[in-house]
Motif scaffolding. Sequence first.
Motif, PDB file in Angstrom:
ATOM      1  N   TYR A 289      -7.432  -3.381  -3.629  1.00 51.26           N
ATOM      2  CA  TYR A 289      -8.240  -3.724  -2.320  1.00 51.26           C
ATOM      3  C   TYR A 289      -8.985  -4.979  -2.360  1.00 51.26           C
ATOM      4  O   TYR A 289      -9.287  -5.533  -1.411  1.00 51.26           O
ATOM      5  CB  TYR A 289      -8.822  -2.313  -2.038  1.00 51.26           C
TER       6      TYR A 289
ATOM      7  N   TRP B  80       0.840  -1.140  -0.020  1.00 54.47           N
ATOM      8  CA  TRP B  80      -0.075   0.036   0.021  1.00 54.47           C
ATOM      9  C   TRP B  80       0.868   1.490  -0.006  1.00 54.47           C
ATOM     10  O   TRP B  80       0.651   2.071  -0.786  1.00 54.47           O
ATOM     11  CB  TRP B  80      -0.906   0.100   1.244  1.00 54.47           C
TER      12      TRP B  80
ATOM     13  N   TYR C  61      -2.880  -8.580   2.188  1.00 55.17           N
ATOM     14  CA  TYR C  61      -2.217  -7.387   1.674  1.00 55.17           C
ATOM     15  C   TYR C  61      -0.801  -7.579   1.840  1.00 55.17           C
ATOM     16  O   TYR C  61      -0.115  -6.770   1.172  1.00 55.17           O
ATOM     17  CB  TYR C  61      -2.803  -6.000   1.918  1.00 55.17           C
TER      18      TYR C  61
END
Length: 457
Positions: free
Chosen positions: A299, A77, A225
Amino acid sequence: MGTQDTDDMKSSVHLKDQDDESYNDDKRRAEQKAIDDWLPITSSRNAKWYYAAFHNVTAMVGAGVLSLPYAMSNLGWGPGVVILILSWVITLYTLWQMVQMHEMVPGKRFDRYHELGQEAFGEKLGLYIVVPQQLICEVGVNIVYMVTGGKSLKKFHETVCEDCEKIKTSYFIMIFASVHFILSHLPNFNSISGVSLAAAVMSLTYSTIAWTASINKGMQQNVQYGYKGTTPTQTTFNFLTALGDVAFAYAGHNVVLEIQATIPSTPEKPSKGPMWKGVVVAYIVVALCYFPVALIGYYMFGNEVADNILISLEKPKWLIAAANMFVVIHVIGSYQIYAIPVFDMIETLLVKKLRFKPTWYLRFISRNIYVALTMFVGITFPFFGGLLGFFGGFAFAPTTYFLPCIMWLAIYKPKKFSLSWCTNWICIFFGLCLMILSPIGGLQNIIKQAKNYKFYN
């Protein structure tokens, strides 16, 4: 009397020599103009600003946008968002520089990237620096788009006809290439404006489908993630490959001067005005395509996202089939945008250096050979993800991120430690990092995929 006759004779011979020289100069200029009127880049100069807008969208928003969620999964991210935004800002700045430099010498236009390179680095050095990099970029994109077009056609076929017999990717690449054996004979940028407009609309459409279908599918169960690499080494290689994917996604600079060359220009109304207008519109479209696809795709799927987001999306089937067909239409236009400067180089070499006559059959033969070669290489090495990373870093980072800055410093010589000087050196540093690091990851990815690959499958 004899002396007078001799002087008159010398004078008449001198005048005749001047007339012959003037005639030869006029003849050379006429021949040069005839060649320029035939070559694809300089043959038409009546484009409007919106031609520049959709040519730039078609050149930039290519197959690279579909790999951005995958790039995000390898960057994470924090670094991912920073690199995406930084790339958008830096490449817009370097594009502005190129638009400004197109007519920096009064009465002269740098219609081709290498001509600007020659102005900055010298006649020979400029060619040696720019031409190899530009050719690697443009030919590289054409090869990657052969693969993308073929794979998207295959995905379309498999989506609409699940029970049909499986067909090799090689055949789909051939089907995609067959379109270019026809379209490649359109002479210049203005003649492909319709194709380019359709491609630009398709790029916005399939990008929108990619992120809206991701929302529709919803966040996947147990989405993660964290980096997908199982070892620090693998994670590092993946990170480097992702840098190349991002560089590939912002790769419209290789054709920007050639696009600007099609816009009319006068001292009162230089081409940089309408060109910049077109670039700003194009970059707004780029932002509308890139950021939602990259951020929403990552996402929703996390680190399980495929290297082409459309592969991760399976439903609704009709929408995914349509998106894949839109990709095919887009890369048809994008292939042509990148091929025309290559055609220009090939035809310039054949006509100016090798003294071939500028005829339709010379163009017909040379362009068909080029399309056939890119098709052959695409069929032989269809490693989509690795190709993006390798070409993105090795070739696109220099021509997109820092070569315009080096030219700006060489030509304008801004004061040391001024805002312009500092900004250009920051861009050069960032671009050099991309150029050195990302091909390592891309090459490792290609080697890994090649181990299990069967040729012409």
